[in-house]
Design an enzyme around this catalytic site. Structure first.
Site, PDB file in Angstrom:
ATOM      1  N   MET A 224      -7.119   8.409  10.562  1.00 31.69           N
ATOM      2  CA  MET A 224      -7.782   8.988   9.383  1.00 31.69           C
ATOM      3  C   MET A 224      -8.724  10.139   9.762  1.00 31.69           C
ATOM      4  O   MET A 224      -9.807  10.271   9.189  1.00 31.69           O
ATOM      5  CB  MET A 224      -8.577   7.894   8.626  1.00 31.69           C
ATOM      6  CG  MET A 224      -7.691   6.815   8.061  1.00 31.69           C
ATOM      7  SD  MET A 224      -8.608   5.388   7.427  1.00 31.69           S
ATOM      8  CE  MET A 224      -8.917   4.453   8.918  1.00 31.69           C
TER       9      MET A 224
ATOM     10  N   ASP B 153       0.827  -1.210   0.000  1.00 36.41           N
ATOM     11  CA  ASP B 153       0.000   0.000   0.000  1.00 36.41           C
ATOM     12  C   ASP B 153       0.856   1.252   0.000  1.00 36.41           C
ATOM     13  O   ASP B 153       2.031   1.211   0.334  1.00 36.41           O
ATOM     14  CB  ASP B 153      -0.831   0.039   1.286  1.00 36.41           C
ATOM     15  CG  ASP B 153      -1.943  -0.977   1.279  1.00 36.41           C
ATOM     16  OD1 ASP B 153      -2.429  -1.300   0.196  1.00 36.41           O
ATOM     17  OD2 ASP B 153      -2.305  -1.436   2.371  1.00 36.41           O
TER      18      ASP B 153
ATOM     19  N   LYS C 275      -2.834   4.426  -3.987  1.00 37.03           N
ATOM     20  CA  LYS C 275      -2.884   5.591  -4.869  1.00 37.03           C
ATOM     21  C   LYS C 275      -1.511   6.247  -4.922  1.00 37.03           C
ATOM     22  O   LYS C 275      -0.863   6.439  -3.920  1.00 37.03           O
ATOM     23  CB  LYS C 275      -3.892   6.613  -4.343  1.00 37.03           C
ATOM     24  CG  LYS C 275      -5.309   6.190  -4.556  1.00 37.03           C
ATOM     25  CD  LYS C 275      -6.253   7.232  -3.986  1.00 37.03           C
ATOM     26  CE  LYS C 275      -7.501   6.566  -3.455  1.00 37.03           C
ATOM     27  NZ  LYS C 275      -7.796   6.855  -2.079  1.00 37.03           N
TER      28      LYS C 275
END
Ligand code: SAH
Length: 264
Positions: free
Chosen positions: A173, A37, A59
């Site tokens: 987060m 990741d 990403k």
């Protein structure tokens, strides 16, 4: 026909490569392929031997990340080709890491897996910021929650139980919703002066630590321009951060960079 390979769901820890377990390090050396990741640090990726294939599924600039379903299928297809697969995840695979979703998928497809725990951000980032999660007389427990919600969803956390002055609250987060989170905790009765900490890129050479209070944390984080990955810790143990500070702050790191050291 190959025999199916095994998938190892491995925690990479928060960034500092020395926080990898011996088991994680051994598996990186034995792997045929490492699927990782975005959260896995460069310093950890540097430990993957040259001959091992690497697949990034997070990403990155200009590239699209794979969906969770695509990642699940990728792991299955690599294992079915007989590969020894290390699925490397930031922190711990079973703490806000979707490792359990991947494990369920593998089990349902009949693929063998093992889980290698890693040091999760709550444990590592608070330690490197000089903040204990519990401390006699200050905090008798820890709550870890995610602050990530879609814009159109209400934040469905149990605010009264999170607003516990006797426990440390760790928010993963939480950056995008920090103002909402702070307001909800204040409304639920947590004092605005409760010590609060934000750690950006904890345990890495560019770690940034911001000490504030619950009331002014969102404004201070925005003013400092902090960005992800950001961990938030709220509670009385944060008051020990100055006395227990031991890890170089990013500013000190800059000054300690070899070309900047001025010897008398
Ligand atoms: N499985 C991971 C968490 C994944 S969720 C673990 O166990 O740590 C991603 C969130 O973790 C980030 O948004 C941030 O809140 C936190 N996080 C992970 N690594 C971090 C780091 N080095 N510094 C600060 N926060 C971190």
């Amino acid at each position: 026909m190959h025999e199916n390979g095994t998938v190892y769901l491995v925690g990479a820890g928060p960034g500092d490569p020395e926080l990898l377990t011996l088991k994680a390090t051994r598996l990186l050396e034995q792997a045929d392929v490492v699927v990782y990741d975005r959260l896995v640090s460069e310093a950890v990726l540097a430990l993957i031997p040259g001959g091992v294939s690497r697949i990034s599924v997070g990403k990155a600039a200009g590239r699209h990340s794979l969906t969770q379903d695509e990642i699940n299928e990728l792991l299955v297809s690599l294992a079915r080709r007989g590969r020894c697969v290390v699925r490397l995840k930031g922190g711990d695979p079973f703490v806000f890491g979707r490792g359990s979703e991947e494990a369920l998928h593998l089990r349902r497809r009949g693929i063998a897996f093992e889980v290698v725990p890693g040091i999760t951000a709550a444990v590592a980032c608070s330690a490197y910021a000089g903040v204990p999660l519990t401390h006699r007389g200050l905090s008798r427990g820890v709550q870890m929650v995610t602050g990530h919600f879609r814009d159109d969803e209400p934040i469905d956390l149990d605010w009264p139980s999170l607003a516990d002055p006797d426990a440390t609250l760790v928010i993963y987060m939480g950056l995008a919703n920090l103002a909402r989170i702070s307001n909800e905790l204040l409304s639920a009765g947590l004092a605005p002066g409760t010590p609060a900490l934000a750690v950006q890129s904890g345990t890495t050479p560019v770690q940034q630590r911001l000490l504030a209070t619950l009331g002014d944390l969102p404004r201070r984080v925005a003013a400092a321009g902090l960005s992800a990955p950001l961990l938030v810790v709220i509670g009385r143990t944060v008051s020990l951060a100055d006395e227990l500070d031991w890890y170089l702050t990013s500013e000190e790191q800059v000054h300690a960079a070899p070309d900047r050291i001025v010897r008398a």
